[in-house]
Design a protein around this motif. Sequence first.
Motif, PDB file in Angstrom:
ATOM      1  N   ALA A  76      31.962  18.622   8.986  1.00  0.00           N
ATOM      2  CA  ALA A  76      32.595  19.549   9.926  1.00  0.00           C
ATOM      3  C   ALA A  76      31.768  19.644  11.199  1.00  0.00           C
ATOM      4  N   MET A  77      30.451  19.734  11.041  1.00  0.00           N
ATOM      5  CA  MET A  77      29.561  19.803  12.193  1.00  0.00           C
ATOM      6  C   MET A  77      29.640  18.531  13.033  1.00  0.00           C
ATOM      7  N   PHE A  78      29.567  17.376  12.380  1.00  0.00           N
ATOM      8  CA  PHE A  78      29.539  16.117  13.121  1.00  0.00           C
ATOM      9  C   PHE A  78      30.817  15.900  13.922  1.00  0.00           C
ATOM     10  N   HIS A  79      31.968  16.122  13.309  1.00  0.00           N
ATOM     11  CA  HIS A  79      33.220  15.866  14.017  1.00  0.00           C
ATOM     12  C   HIS A  79      33.426  16.839  15.160  1.00  0.00           C
ATOM     13  N   LEU A 182      17.646  15.372  19.099  1.00  0.00           N
ATOM     14  CA  LEU A 182      16.707  16.496  19.134  1.00  0.00           C
ATOM     15  C   LEU A 182      17.234  17.765  18.482  1.00  0.00           C
ATOM     16  N   PHE A 183      18.542  17.832  18.239  1.00  0.00           N
ATOM     17  CA  PHE A 183      19.099  19.060  17.668  1.00  0.00           C
ATOM     18  C   PHE A 183      19.933  18.793  16.408  1.00  0.00           C
ATOM     19  N   VAL A 184      20.960  17.961  16.534  1.00  0.00           N
ATOM     20  CA  VAL A 184      21.897  17.786  15.427  1.00  0.00           C
ATOM     21  C   VAL A 184      21.246  17.110  14.225  1.00  0.00           C
ATOM     22  N   MET A 185      20.565  15.979  14.431  1.00  0.00           N
ATOM     23  CA  MET A 185      19.999  15.250  13.299  1.00  0.00           C
ATOM     24  C   MET A 185      18.842  15.994  12.633  1.00  0.00           C
ATOM     25  N   PRO A 186      17.894  16.587  13.383  1.00  0.00           N
ATOM     26  CA  PRO A 186      16.872  17.391  12.697  1.00  0.00           C
ATOM     27  C   PRO A 186      17.489  18.531  11.892  1.00  0.00           C
ATOM     28  N   MET A 187      18.510  19.180  12.432  1.00  0.00           N
ATOM     29  CA  MET A 187      19.192  20.248  11.704  1.00  0.00           C
ATOM     30  C   MET A 187      19.844  19.707  10.434  1.00  0.00           C
ATOM     31  N   PHE A 188      20.393  18.516  10.506  1.00  0.00           N
ATOM     32  CA  PHE A 188      21.041  17.876   9.365  1.00  0.00           C
ATOM     33  C   PHE A 188      20.064  17.694   8.203  1.00  0.00           C
ATOM     34  N   TYR A 189      18.792  17.413   8.529  1.00  0.00           N
ATOM     35  CA  TYR A 189      17.810  17.105   7.495  1.00  0.00           C
ATOM     36  C   TYR A 189      17.132  18.335   6.900  1.00  0.00           C
ATOM     37  N   VAL A 190      17.118  19.464   7.613  1.00  0.00           N
ATOM     38  CA  VAL A 190      16.335  20.615   7.135  1.00  0.00           C
ATOM     39  C   VAL A 190      17.202  21.836   6.857  1.00  0.00           C
ATOM     40  N   TRP A 209      16.931  28.906   9.130  1.00  0.00           N
ATOM     41  CA  TRP A 209      18.016  29.879   9.050  1.00  0.00           C
ATOM     42  C   TRP A 209      18.531  30.299  10.422  1.00  0.00           C
ATOM     43  N   VAL A 210      17.806  29.949  11.473  1.00  0.00           N
ATOM     44  CA  VAL A 210      18.288  30.213  12.827  1.00  0.00           C
ATOM     45  C   VAL A 210      19.325  29.165  13.227  1.00  0.00           C
ATOM     46  N   LEU A 211      19.287  27.995  12.606  1.00  0.00           N
ATOM     47  CA  LEU A 211      20.194  26.907  12.934  1.00  0.00           C
ATOM     48  C   LEU A 211      21.537  27.121  12.250  1.00  0.00           C
ATOM     49  N   PRO A 212      22.631  26.790  12.903  1.00  0.00           N
ATOM     50  CA  PRO A 212      23.955  27.087  12.331  1.00  0.00           C
ATOM     51  C   PRO A 212      24.282  26.332  11.053  1.00  0.00           C
ATOM     52  N   LEU A 213      23.711  25.143  10.852  1.00  0.00           N
ATOM     53  CA  LEU A 213      24.088  24.373   9.665  1.00  0.00           C
ATOM     54  C   LEU A 213      23.528  24.972   8.383  1.00  0.00           C
ATOM     55  N   LEU A 228      29.646  33.617  -5.619  1.00  0.00           N
ATOM     56  CA  LEU A 228      29.896  34.522  -4.504  1.00  0.00           C
ATOM     57  C   LEU A 228      28.853  35.628  -4.456  1.00  0.00           C
ATOM     58  N   THR A 229      28.287  35.838  -3.277  1.00  0.00           N
ATOM     59  CA  THR A 229      27.300  36.899  -3.073  1.00  0.00           C
ATOM     60  C   THR A 229      27.586  37.601  -1.752  1.00  0.00           C
ATOM     61  N   TRP A 230      26.948  38.765  -1.581  1.00  0.00           N
ATOM     62  CA  TRP A 230      27.091  39.486  -0.319  1.00  0.00           C
ATOM     63  C   TRP A 230      26.445  38.744   0.841  1.00  0.00           C
ATOM     64  N   TRP A 231      25.519  37.829   0.530  1.00  0.00           N
ATOM     65  CA  TRP A 231      24.890  37.051   1.591  1.00  0.00           C
ATOM     66  C   TRP A 231      25.924  36.210   2.346  1.00  0.00           C
ATOM     67  N   MET A 232      27.011  35.867   1.696  1.00  0.00           N
ATOM     68  CA  MET A 232      28.020  35.036   2.346  1.00  0.00           C
ATOM     69  C   MET A 232      28.642  35.756   3.536  1.00  0.00           C
ATOM     70  N   ALA A 233      28.766  37.081   3.447  1.00  0.00           N
ATOM     71  CA  ALA A 233      29.264  37.852   4.587  1.00  0.00           C
ATOM     72  C   ALA A 233      28.284  37.781   5.747  1.00  0.00           C
ATOM     73  N   ALA A 234      26.985  37.831   5.433  1.00  0.00           N
ATOM     74  CA  ALA A 234      25.960  37.743   6.483  1.00  0.00           C
ATOM     75  C   ALA A 234      25.974  36.369   7.132  1.00  0.00           C
ATOM     76  N   TRP A 235      26.133  35.329   6.322  1.00  0.00           N
ATOM     77  CA  TRP A 235      26.172  33.971   6.883  1.00  0.00           C
ATOM     78  C   TRP A 235      27.401  33.786   7.769  1.00  0.00           C
ATOM     79  N   THR A 236      28.519  34.360   7.354  1.00  0.00           N
ATOM     80  CA  THR A 236      29.738  34.271   8.164  1.00  0.00           C
ATOM     81  C   THR A 236      29.550  34.984   9.497  1.00  0.00           C
ATOM     82  N   LEU A 237      28.960  36.160   9.459  1.00  0.00           N
ATOM     83  CA  LEU A 237      28.716  36.910  10.689  1.00  0.00           C
ATOM     84  C   LEU A 237      27.734  36.184  11.595  1.00  0.00           C
ATOM     85  N   GLU A 238      26.733  35.527  11.017  1.00  0.00           N
ATOM     86  CA  GLU A 238      25.778  34.761  11.832  1.00  0.00           C
ATOM     87  C   GLU A 238      26.492  33.635  12.572  1.00  0.00           C
TER      88      GLU A 238
END
Length: 260
Positions: A76-79, A182-190, A209-213, A228-238
Amino acid sequence: MVVQAVQRSVWWGGFRVWQRNRDAFLRSWKVEIGGIAVEPFIMLVAIGFGLGAFIQDVGDRPYAEFLAPGLIASYAMFHATFDSTYGAYLRMSTHNIYEAVLFTPLQPEDIVAGEVMWSATRAAVSGTAVLIVAVSFGLITSPFAILAIPAANLIGFSVAAIAMILTATATTIGAMNNFFTLFVMPMFYVSGVFFPLDRLPEWVQNASWVLPLTPAAALVRGLAQGDLTWWMAAWTLELLAIALIAHRIAAMLMRRRLVK
């Protein structure tokens, strides 16, 4: 009320740009179907089952089951990124689509909204393709996995909004290479796509955790595994916060570039 009216106008104008991109895609989808449907199949077979045969289970799950949700988020990120960088830049500087759009009642803000909406659509289509492949291999069985499709749409929205900041400021198409390297591929790996984050140094975990992926992969994995956890709501809001902030910046920069 005035602000709400302006926002509705922007998103309606963006929808018209989205329609234009959709129509262009429908005329040429046959040459793009390989990257959407075939590549995820090859990736899952090669890494999930090939390399995965030499990797121990992750928790109580085979490696391929751990990998599949991460690939949904990643594709989804790549496309979304490809379409809102190279694709958008070509529409702006080579094909002069943006110049033609500005001869209509639409504004630069509408162009950015439409490009982000279209990239998010591409992300949802790609995420759906990977989901279908993963389900066909028996890697995903949770009924909540269907929610990975709107999650992929949100992922695309977030990443595309960031990418449009680059498109609005890039002086050459070659600048897109730096965004990927410098952004997409490093994010992909970590971002926890290929292995759990707890295998990384603590400072890398915190920074990731600052990176969107990272929240994207965690969100899709929770849905795919039915965990399912409440953390999923936090990730969605982020992801939503990243999308809205980046979109506002991209719209401002695009106006500065297109309106002399």
